[in-house]
Design an enzyme around this catalytic site. Structure first.
Site, PDB file in Angstrom:
ATOM      1  N   CYS A  52      79.359  10.970  52.060  1.00  0.00           N
ATOM      2  CA  CYS A  52      79.250  11.012  53.363  1.00  0.00           C
ATOM      3  C   CYS A  52      79.277  12.003  54.292  1.00  0.00           C
ATOM      4  CB  CYS A  52      80.965  10.823  53.189  1.00  0.00           C
ATOM      5  SG  CYS A  52      81.983  11.994  52.961  1.00  0.00           S
ATOM      6  N   CYS A  71      79.455  16.860  51.603  1.00  0.00           N
ATOM      7  CA  CYS A  71      79.119  15.492  51.018  1.00  0.00           C
ATOM      8  C   CYS A  71      77.614  15.285  50.033  1.00  0.00           C
ATOM      9  CB  CYS A  71      80.289  15.011  50.483  1.00  0.00           C
ATOM     10  SG  CYS A  71      80.199  13.501  49.536  1.00  0.00           S
ATOM     11  N   ASP A 102      56.337  28.424  50.670  1.00  0.00           N
ATOM     12  CA  ASP A 102      57.924  28.820  51.238  1.00  0.00           C
ATOM     13  C   ASP A 102      58.498  30.078  51.145  1.00  0.00           C
ATOM     14  OD1 ASP A 102      59.640  29.493  53.396  1.00  0.00           O
ATOM     15  OD2 ASP A 102      60.467  27.409  53.440  1.00  0.00           O
ATOM     16  N   CYS A 145      86.287  11.243  50.657  1.00  0.00           N
ATOM     17  CA  CYS A 145      85.463   9.449  50.449  1.00  0.00           C
ATOM     18  C   CYS A 145      85.676   9.339  48.985  1.00  0.00           C
ATOM     19  CB  CYS A 145      83.871  10.059  51.400  1.00  0.00           C
ATOM     20  SG  CYS A 145      83.180  11.266  49.762  1.00  0.00           S
ATOM     21  N   CYS A 174      86.289  15.895  47.205  1.00  0.00           N
ATOM     22  CA  CYS A 174      85.895  14.687  48.871  1.00  0.00           C
ATOM     23  C   CYS A 174      86.686  13.934  48.735  1.00  0.00           C
ATOM     24  CB  CYS A 174      84.225  15.010  49.221  1.00  0.00           C
ATOM     25  SG  CYS A 174      83.900  13.898  50.855  1.00  0.00           S
TER      26      CYS A 174
END
EC number: 6.3.5.13
Length: 418
Positions: free
Chosen positions: A211, A208, A344, A226, A224
């Site tokens: 959180c 998340c 990259d 939270c 989630c």
């Protein structure tokens, strides 16, 4: 009528911006005359050097829409601009120059336009919003992209969230299926949620952004503990049909391929609806979009007709692979790793190239060997030549689908014949 500067009450500011604009246009003209390019970017840079607040001055008096996200910015900006033209003239950087110099160039080019639709690089949304005070902000999706430049995706989401907090005047139109976007848009005083048709945008949201705990993204209504959860969308896409906030079902019938563009169209329609353009007026104009700055367009390269597709990160490659997998055409993949691409290339291992099993694939570009290794691990038969023109000739007969990352895409557009 010059729309920009109407909202400025400072005569000195108006004079500075008018002077900077005039000299910026002159620089653009010189660049075009000398054959150095279209001139828009250099014109914008000259104007910004002469007046650091030139973007603010040019945006004054206009209704501004800012479009940002990882993938689909240029296409969706083009859709929004085309749809909003039903309400009046529109200034837009719909060719993809998405940093402040490109924004200045777009507004200088259309001083008469009441509306402005600006594609914005995620890392420049704060500056663009501060300067333009947008009426609407459109958040498309967030996923890994050029980590060596942009950073980790949750950092980007937090940055966009702050922009939303700092712009309470803006209605925020946002992708309800992407946890990162939902986190960014959550503080909006007025949010319009759009489901773009599935869980394609949850790949970078295992934890998340609010959180740090695990989110179960295996279900459509992810949530989630939270409290961050998928909001109920006002607009949604089902196959090739968009359901509006009024419950009307409209067949999209786009001239752009791929499921991803149905979602882009729904987001564009939802955005212009907040500015008074009804879906029935917006959709016919969105259908006019068939090519966007070379994307999805046909070219002749090395004597072969090719359809050119752009993919810059794992999520974008996934969408393009789904598209070419159903076309039945031979496929060529072209990859560079220059500064504009990100140096990259480890993200190659996050792309599901296994989808190409059984296809006839040619790889090219400066990092063709990296792509060839990745494909061989995916058990895909591959032929390699770093020179894209020579590589085209190695592909089986027939029209060819070419997926290229950013600098490779631009190079192929130069080499190709429309």
């Amino acid at each position: 009528m010059v729309v920009g500067l109407v909202g400025s009450r400072d005569p000195g500011k108006r004079r500075r911006t008018l002077a900077a604009t005039k000299l910026g246009k002159g620089a653009a003209w010189l660049s075009r005359t000398a054959g150095l390019g279209e001139g828009g970017i250099i014109g914008g840079r000259v104007a910004m050097a002469l007046d650091r607040d030139v973007l603010s001055g040019l945006a004054a008096g206009r209704t501004v829409v800012l479009v940002t996200g990882t993938n689909g910015k240029t296409t969706t900006t083009s859709m929004v601009a085309r749809a909003l033209s039903a309400a009046g003239p529109v200034a837009s950087n719909s060719t993809g120059a998405n940093m402040p110099d490109g924004h200045v160039a777009a507004l200088m080019a259309r001083p008469d336009a009441r509306y402005a639709v600006l594609e914005v690089d995620e890392m420049h949304l704060d500056v663009a919003a501060e300067q333009t005070r947008p009426a609407a902000i459109l958040l498309l999706n967030l996923s890994r992209d050029q980590i060596d430049r942009v950073g980790e995706v949750r950092t980007v989401a937090a940055r966009l969230r702050q922009v939303v907090v700092d712009n309470p005047q803006a209605v925020v139109v946002a992708n309800a299926d992407d946890p990162m976007v939902v986190f960014a848009a959550e503080p909006a005083r007025r949010a319009v949620w759009v489901s773009v048709g599935g869980g394609r945008w949850t790949g970078d949201a295992a934890s998340c952004p609010k959180c740090g705990e695990r989110i179960d993204v295996s279900v459509e209504r992810w949530a989630c503990s939270c409290g961050l959860r998928r909001p109920e969308p006002a607009w949604s896409v089902h196959g090739q049909t968009v359901v509006t906030d009024g419950g009307r079902e409209l067949e999209l019938q786009l001239n752009l391929p791929g499921q991803v563009n149905y979602g882009n169209a729904a987001l564009a329609m939802a955005t212009v609806a907040q500015l008074g353009v009804v879906p029935e007026a917006a959709l016919p104009r969105i259908r006019e979009v068939s090519e966007v700055a070379g994307r999805y367009g046909d070219l002749v390269i090395g004597g072969r007709k090719v359809r050119l597709l752009l993919a810059k990160n794992p999520a974008g490659w996934h969408e393009m692979l789904q598209l070419v997998r159903t076309s039945g055409r031979p496929v060529m993949l072209v990859v560079n790793a220059r500064e504009a691409d990100g140096f990259d290339l480890s993200w190659l291992w996050d792309v599901p190239f296994e989808q190409l099993a059984g296809a006839q694939v040619v790889v090219a570009g400066e990092r063709a060997a990296d792509m060839a290794v990745r494909l061989r691990y995916a058990r895909v038969d591959v032929t390699m030549n770093p020179d894209p023109v020579e590589a085209v000739r190695l592909a089986p007969p027939g029209d060819l689908d070419v997926i290229a990352n950013y600098t490779a895409f631009r190079m192929l557009r130069v080499k190709g014949e429309a």
